[in-house]
Design an enzyme around this catalytic site. Structure first.
Site, PDB file in Angstrom:
ATOM      1  N   LYS A  69      -4.859 -17.862  21.663  1.00 45.79           N
ATOM      2  CA  LYS A  69      -4.764 -17.622  23.101  1.00 45.79           C
ATOM      3  C   LYS A  69      -3.477 -18.258  23.607  1.00 45.79           C
ATOM      4  O   LYS A  69      -3.135 -19.382  23.195  1.00 45.79           O
ATOM      5  CB  LYS A  69      -5.992 -18.235  23.786  1.00 45.79           C
ATOM      6  CG  LYS A  69      -6.084 -18.010  25.288  1.00 45.79           C
ATOM      7  CD  LYS A  69      -7.381 -18.625  25.811  1.00 45.79           C
ATOM      8  CE  LYS A  69      -7.561 -18.452  27.301  1.00 45.79           C
ATOM      9  NZ  LYS A  69      -8.828 -19.051  27.786  1.00 45.79           N
ATOM     10  N   SER A 149     -11.781 -16.064  30.246  1.00 45.00           N
ATOM     11  CA  SER A 149     -10.352 -15.817  30.280  1.00 45.00           C
ATOM     12  C   SER A 149      -9.741 -15.532  28.907  1.00 45.00           C
ATOM     13  O   SER A 149      -8.592 -15.065  28.822  1.00 45.00           O
ATOM     14  CB  SER A 149      -9.639 -17.027  30.897  1.00 45.00           C
ATOM     15  OG  SER A 149      -9.821 -18.190  30.104  1.00 45.00           O
ATOM     16  N   SER A 173     -15.373 -18.981  29.379  1.00 48.37           N
ATOM     17  CA  SER A 173     -14.158 -18.261  28.982  1.00 48.37           C
ATOM     18  C   SER A 173     -14.056 -17.930  27.502  1.00 48.37           C
ATOM     19  O   SER A 173     -13.183 -17.177  27.096  1.00 48.37           O
ATOM     20  CB  SER A 173     -12.911 -19.032  29.420  1.00 48.37           C
ATOM     21  OG  SER A 173     -12.758 -18.930  30.819  1.00 48.37           O
TER      22      SER A 173
END
Length: 457
Positions: A69, A149, A173
């Site tokens: 990420k 996210s 997330s």
């Protein structure tokens, strides 16, 4: 399985890396199939792969291409958090990335995310960032949400762009995008994995975690990231490596709590619980106590107001390339080009600046919410001697977040529309290894995960 093919000489680590790069180029460079999930690729990854050779004593993650990420530091690639303000942030490896490299893992690249880990705007689409655009779900491009996210971490694993990916979670997330993309996601106990080198929201609640195609791979990836970090005050030395015992937990020895309301409202959950019961597990339906979550946003607001400047001071190498030093700076920076930088606004950033919670008041909120989160689960866990509580997707992520409890989500099926749905195991602190054993038993029982059809070749 992959290591077995490497051992037999069927293909090399370089060829494995080329396989994933070919998939990324094939799908991501085509406007009809692109998921907008890859932000950057490691230009040195093939050279790194060529230098690797199989050996029996290597960690199982050795030579495996992993995606990060893009709020996780990795040398040689910018760490943007999806924000234009950080698009030239050439930070060093995060602590967990150091651990991955020590085990021989290959960092393949960076993936998209909800900008600033979805703590920037209100009502904005999940998986959108100014740097990476709108991430799309491989099970239904422009149909199903990606979750957030860690959107790119979920979509890239589902589309088989790497062996696995790392996500981060403050509240939901990892669980949300893992569920939405039918992959296995683990949100560990706060402190089990270091946060150093990760663009923060909250030093109280943030954690990285593994996102994989199956439970065994999740245990392998978690194992590779373990280690006590002296620069992260929450970091603890792991008491157990999840690879020490990977046998599925026998259902006849397991006792699960299930939400009465979900049994009545969700047919897939109810049918799944029945299947687990038929396999021998004891099921206890319960209604959790009502607990207040007042002040939750203040934890995020005040923590980010303090933690982001610390990150920018300690991790940003080129202060000329990254002009901001605070949330106030970021707000001002974004206002200079709202269409490009904040097309959905920055209401949450503005809320951070307005939050007047005192240091003493914040401590009270943190203590109260931690107690309330634990009460929410512990009332059933302790009264009935439960091994875990079963939820759906990220439905109870907020309570697990403030309790600092781990949660593991595993594919449970698909709605009639084709949208994925997952079963989430929630347990007490530092029960990750046991959750993984339970998750593996469930995975073997159902064998329900399907590869997204459009990305199956």
């Amino acid at each position: 399985v992959i290591q077995g093919h490497i051992k037999s000489g069927e293909y090399s680590y370089e060829e494995l890396t080329l396989f994933y790069l070919k998939r990324i180029y094939r799908y991501e460079l085509n406007n009809d199939t692109s998921l907008h999930t890859i932000i950057a690729l490691n230009s040195e990854v093939l050279e790194e792969a060529r230098g690797l050779a199989y050996a029996e004593d290597h960690h199982p993650l050795y030579g495996m291409p992993i995606l990060l990420k893009d709020n996780i530091g990795s040398k040689g690639m910018a760490t943007t958090a999806g924000a234009i303000a950080l698009q030239n942030n050439m930070a060093d490896d995060a602590f967990i990335v150091d651990r991955l490299r020590e085990k021989g893992a290959l960092i393949l690249g960076k993936v998209n995310l909800s900008e600033w880990a979805y703590y920037l705007c209100t009502g904005c689409p999940l998986g959108y960032s100014a740097v990476g655009g709108q991430t799309l779900n491989p099970y239904g491009r422009r149909v199903f949400e990606t979750g957030g996210s860690s959107a790119g971490s979920g979509t890239s694993v589902a589309a088989n762009y790497a062996v696995a990916a790392i996500g981060t979670e403050t509240s939901g997330s990892i669980l949300s995008p893992s569920s939405q993309n039918s992959v296995v996601g683990l949100k560990p106990t706060i402190g089990l994995l270091s946060r150093t080198g990760i663009v923060p929201i909250s030093s109280t609640l943030d954690t990285p975690g593994p996102m994989t195609k199956n439970v065994r791979d999740n245990a392998i990836l978690l194992s590779a990231m373990l280690g006590k970090d002296g620069t992260d005050p929450a970091s603890v030395a792991p008491k157990q490596d999840p690879l020490q015992n990977t046998s599925p937990a026998p259902f006849k020895e397991l006792k699960f709590g299930v939400f009465q309301q979900l049994m009545e409202s969700d047919s897939i959950y109810a049918a799944t619980v029945d299947k687990i019961k038929e396999a021998g597990a004891t099921i206890v339906a319960f209604t959790p106590p009502e607990v207040a979550m007042d002040g939750f946003l203040s934890i995020l607001n005040i923590d980010m107001r303090n933690d982001l400047p610390h990150y920018l001071t300690t991790q940003v190498k080129d202060k000329e390339a990254v002009k901001i030093t605070s949330i106030a700076d970021a707000v001002t920076f974004n206002q200079k080009d709202t269409l490009t930088r904040i097309p959905y606004g920055q209401a949450l950033f503005e809320g951070i600046l307005k939050d007047s919670t005192s240091t003493e008041g914040l401590l009270d909120i943190k203590n109260t919410l931690e107690a309330n989160g634990r009460k929410y689960f512990d009332t059933a866990l302790e009264a009935h001697g439960l091994d875990a509580i079963l939820s759906i997707n990220n439905y109870h992520a907020g309570f697990a977040a403030v309790a600092k409890y781990p949660a593991l989500t595993v594919p449970m099926g698909y709605k009639t529309s084709g949208e994925p749905i997952s079963l989430t195991f929630i347990g007490k602190q530092f029960t990750e290894s046991y959750l993984l054993q339970m998750g593996e038993a469930f995975e073997q029982l159902t064998q329900i995960r399907k590869i997204p059809v459009a990305y199956a070749d």
